[in-house]
Design an enzyme around this catalytic site. Structure first.
Site, mmCIF file in Angstrom:
data_model
loop_
_atom_site.group_PDB
_atom_site.id
_atom_site.type_symbol
_atom_site.label_atom_id
_atom_site.label_comp_id
_atom_site.label_asym_id
_atom_site.label_seq_id
_atom_site.Cartn_x
_atom_site.Cartn_y
_atom_site.Cartn_z
ATOM 1 C CB SER A 131 -0.965 -0.006 1.182
ATOM 2 O OG SER A 131 -0.251 0.204 2.363
ATOM 3 C CE LYS A 178 -3.238 1.728 5.264
ATOM 4 N NZ LYS A 178 -3.198 1.196 3.889
#
Ligand SMILES: Nc1ncnc2c1ncn2[C@@H]1O[C@H](COP(=O)(O)OP(=O)(O)OP(=O)(O)O)[C@@H](O)[C@H]1O
Ligand SMILES: [Mg+2]
Length: 803
Positions: free
Chosen positions: A708, A751
């Protein structure tokens, strides 16, 4: 063969002497009357010394004849040790040369043709030759006088020998009173040396040697070390004797006392304590509500106990086992409160927010209410630290009205901790599950198995496999602890588990869990929790009232912002505790205060020191080649910085910062994409072969992996190569393909929450993650600007500052 016993007249002989009634003192003989030739009697196991009186057993015809002749004559003969003890009629060469001239004091004939004689040693003699050997040996003898020169040294030796010998007589039970008297009355050193030689524990060769030594000084010199050794041996053995004797007498004494006590109690009509104990236990077993098979085992054990002496180690073990059986809640349970409205009230009262979690818990309770039993998946509360997993477990117990217990699994490595040790181990105990049940005294508590993801395993076995049995509703109704060795029904226990993340949990165990996610808290949630729960709790714990100390919202907000940076509220709770502690000190220090103490945001510094966190990103991103990414960890979301730099080289790529393979490949992909698109992206790569690129992700020691970070790496590289800075208030996440497509990644909610914690203003997410965005709390969504990326080309205008 001749046989003889020790020196001092043997008891048998004393009685024989006594029987003849004669205190016969034989007339003194002088050495001058010693004939030149004497009959020689061979001795097999005794050395006769001058002055010594000894009984001898005479068996052979030859020797009997000799004695007959001697007794009918002048009674004198020579007794000499045989070199060969086996010889019945020894030949001259089988004899030692030196022996003792002796006189027969007494002779007795026995019906079995044996003869016993009592002889007295007179003088040392040496046999010079044997003139005849028929009918027995006769030898020409020469008298050996003691050599003695009076000297101080000799006197000293004599004294020394005397003291030592007296000591030995005291210690040695084998030496009689007569020897003692003889020792005291012997003045001549030569005789004294002989007396010692006779009475010390010496072997035949040593004795013969002493007999052959005519020098008195030499005799004493040889004897002194022997005396010394004997003395030491006797001292030691008497010490051992006393020790053994005392230890035996202590146990015997105890035994007798105990027996006496029992006898006295019987006399007084009291039964003995052991029987009392057994009777009390039997009553308890009868009264306890035990399942039939448990009762059977308990009775059997008690019968065994009755047979054992109370002092035996086994007694204690069995007693302990019975205690455990009697203390366990085999059938006892609490009644469930199954009022859902009340349960909801309790959950709300103890925890703020967590609406989804509470809903799921209430559904769960509704099923329990309907089915009256728990047979379903095990709840597992999963989330970062400090979000209330452990404390929710307790609330569930409160809502159900059940007892609550927590078992910390963190660091548990031994299967025996769950299942116990077999009773054969010294100090064995049941495992934690059974111990917990004993403590809560109910067989249907809520047991929180805390930190399931931190169970270890090693050579002592795998606790996870024991947990499998505990948590499996199909088999936990016959859970068998090693110590109890009896099945216990765990099916009424409500097990709840917690974990920070699911990855480390054993797959078979994970399969049985129903996961409930607890997300990180947003800033306003933290504020609410602090205001409603943490502050009141801390005030109470410090003995303060709400009127005395006030911590207004702006202060709490500043506390959350500048002093904590976490997913949960644990650090916040600690800071609030520190704050109240300091406030308490001020109040107590000031004596009586009428006004409440209000903690203003500006004064936080006074209480807690300088702010610990500030807007880091602006600080970090001051140059080209640095971009802010978003990552996910078991302790919640994180922001991470990716740094790229260039240096003279040959077009290589270097990567550091404990990166996993997937992350490295994703960085390769990012670089390849940029190179392939250099022109359209307006990047200057004309001198690409002349420099190397280095990518580093701090903190260097923390391992990182996953795809990611792809988008972030592209941003960092693009910034480096285009010499445009990345905007410091932008953070991004997303995987990229070789063609530059931005692909979906996980953990968006955590996140994004982390991004807002770190003061980021804009987040760049893959377009396919737009569904996850709706999961993010509205409060956070309102604060942040979001852009969804489909293709990496869209990144540059959003992330890079204009030139
Ligand atoms: N929603 C909430 N409402 C009120 N108090 C809360 C809430 N969430 C957490 N707390 C409080 O925060 C503290 C920490 O929570 P807890 O110990 O349950 O965390 P945890 O999730 O078990 O963390 P860990 O994973 O580190 O064990 C507790 O005092 C708890 O009461
Ligand atoms: Mg916990």
């Amino acid at each position: 063969m001749d046989d003889a016993t020790m020196t001092s007249p043997e008891s048998e002989f004393i009685s024989i002497l006594g029987a003849t009634g004669s205190p016969e003192t034989p007339p003194r003989v002088s050495s001058s009357s010693l004939p030149g030739v004497l009959p020689i009697l061979g001795l097999s196991d005794i050395v006769i010394f001058p002055g010594m009186v000894a009984p001898l057993l005479v068996e052979t015809t030859q020797s009997t004849k000799l004695i007959d002749d001697v007794v009918s004559g002048d009674r004198l003969l020579a007794v000499i040790l045989q070199r060969n003890p086996e010889a019945e009629n020894p030949l001259p060469h089988e004899m030692y040369e030196v022996g003792c001239a002796a006189r027969v004091l007494k002779m007795l004939k026995f019906p079995d043709n044996t003869v016993r004689v009592l002889v007295e040693g007179l003088w040392r003699v040496r046999v010079k030759e044997y003139p005849s050997s028929d009918p027995y040996l006769c030898g020409k003898v020469e008298l050996l006088q003691d050599h003695m020169e009076e000297s101080v040294e000799l006197t000293a030796m004599m004294r020394n020998a005397q003291t030592q010998f007296q000591e030995i007589i005291k210690l040695s039970p084998a030496l009689s009173e007569q020897v003692k008297i003889a020792a005291l009355n012997t003045e001549s050193p030569g005789h004294f040396a002989d007396l010692i030689a006779v009475n010390l524990n010496l072997d035949l060769a040593e004795r013969q040697n002493l007999l052959e030594t005519v020098s008195v000084k030499e005799r004493l010199t040889r004897l002194l070390p022997m005396l010394n050794r004997e003395h030491e041996v006797l001292t030691l053995s008497s010490k051992i004797q006393t020790e053994v004797a005392t230890s035996i007498s202590k146990t015997q004494r105890d035994f007798f006392l105990r027996e006496q006590m029992r006898a006295i109690q019987r006399e007084l009509g009291e039964s003995d304590p052991n029987a009392n104990e057994v009777r009390a236990l039997r009553e308890k077993i009868e009264q306890a509500k035990l399942p039939p098979d448990v009762r059977h085992v308990a009775t059997q054990e008690l019968d065994r106990l009755q047979q054992m002496p109370p002092g035996a180690a086994e007694y204690g073990v069995t007693r302990h086992y019975l205690d455990w059986i009697l203390a366990l809640p085999w059938t006892t349970e609490t009644e469930d409160k199954l009022d859902l409205v009340e349960a909801e009230r309790i959950l709300n009262e103890q925890h703020f927010g967590l609406t989804k979690v509470k809903d799921r818990l209430l559904e769960f309770l509704a099923v329990i209410k309907r089915r009256k039993q728990i047979k379903g998946p095990i709840l597992c509360l999963v989330g970062p630290p400090g979000v209330g997993k452990t404390s929710l477990g307790r609330s569930i117990a409160d809502a159900l009205g059940r007892k609550f217990a927590r078992i910390a699994l963190g660091g548990m490595r031994d299967e025996a901790e769950i299942r116990g040790h077999r009773r054969t181990y010294v100090g064995a105990l049941p495992g934690r599950i059974i111990q917990t049940l004993r403590r809560v005294e109910s067989r249907n508590p809520v047991i929180l198995l805390d930190e399931l993801d931190k169970v270890g395993s090693d050579f002592r076995g795998d606790p996870a496999s024991a947990l499998l049995e505990v948590l499996d509703p199909a088999q936990n109704n016959t859970f068998t602890d090693h110590y109890l060795d009896l099945p216990f029904d765990l099916s009424r226990v409500l097990f709840i588990t917690t974990a920070n993340w699911l990855d480390p949990i054993h797959p078979a165990l994970r399969d049985r869990l129903e996961v409930i996610d607890l997300p990180s808290y947003t800033e306003s949630e933290k504020l609410q929790i602090a205001r409603r729960y943490l502050v009141p709790r801390q005030l109470e714990e410090h003995g303060l009232s709400r009127q005395e100390v006030k911590i207004p919202d702006p202060t709490l907000r500043s506390l959350i912002h500048s002093y904590t940076r976490e997913a949960g509220v644990r650090q916040l709770e600690r800071e609030i505790a520190a704050l109240t502690r300091k406030a308490t000190r001020r109040i107590v220090g000031n004596g009586h205060v009428s006004k409440p103490l209000v903690v203003k945001p500006e004064s936080l510094r006074d209480y807690l020191g300088a702010a610990r966190f500030f807007n880091e990103t602006a600080e970090r991103i001051r140059e080209y080649g640095i971009a802010t990414g978003l990552g996910w960890t078991p302790v919640g979301g994180e922001i991470l910085f990716i740094e790229a730099t260039r240096m003279p080289g040959k077009g290589g790529l270097l990567m550091t910062g404990s990166l996993g393979d997937v992350m490295k490949e994703s960085a390769q992909t990012a670089l390849s994409y940029l190179r392939s698109q250099a022109k359209s992206l307006n990047l200057d790569l004309s001198d690409y072969g002349n420099f190397d690129i280095h990518i580093h992700v701090p903190a260097g020691a923390t391992p990182k992996d996953g795809p990611s970070a792809g988008v972030t790496v592209v941003a960092a590289l693009a910034s480096l190569l285009s010499r445009r800075r990345v905007r410091s208030d932008v953070a991004m996440t997303g995987e990229i393909s070789l063609r530059g497509r931005v692909m979906r990644v996980g953990g968006i909610k955590e996140k994004v929450l982390a991004a807002s914690r770190f003061g980021i203003k804009t987040v760049l997410l893959p377009e396919h993650n737009s569904v996850d965005w709706t999961e993010v709390p509205e409060e956070v969504r309102k604060k942040l600007k979001v852009h969804f990326l489909r293709h990496i080309s869209e990144l540059f205008p959003l992330a890079l500052e204009p030139k």
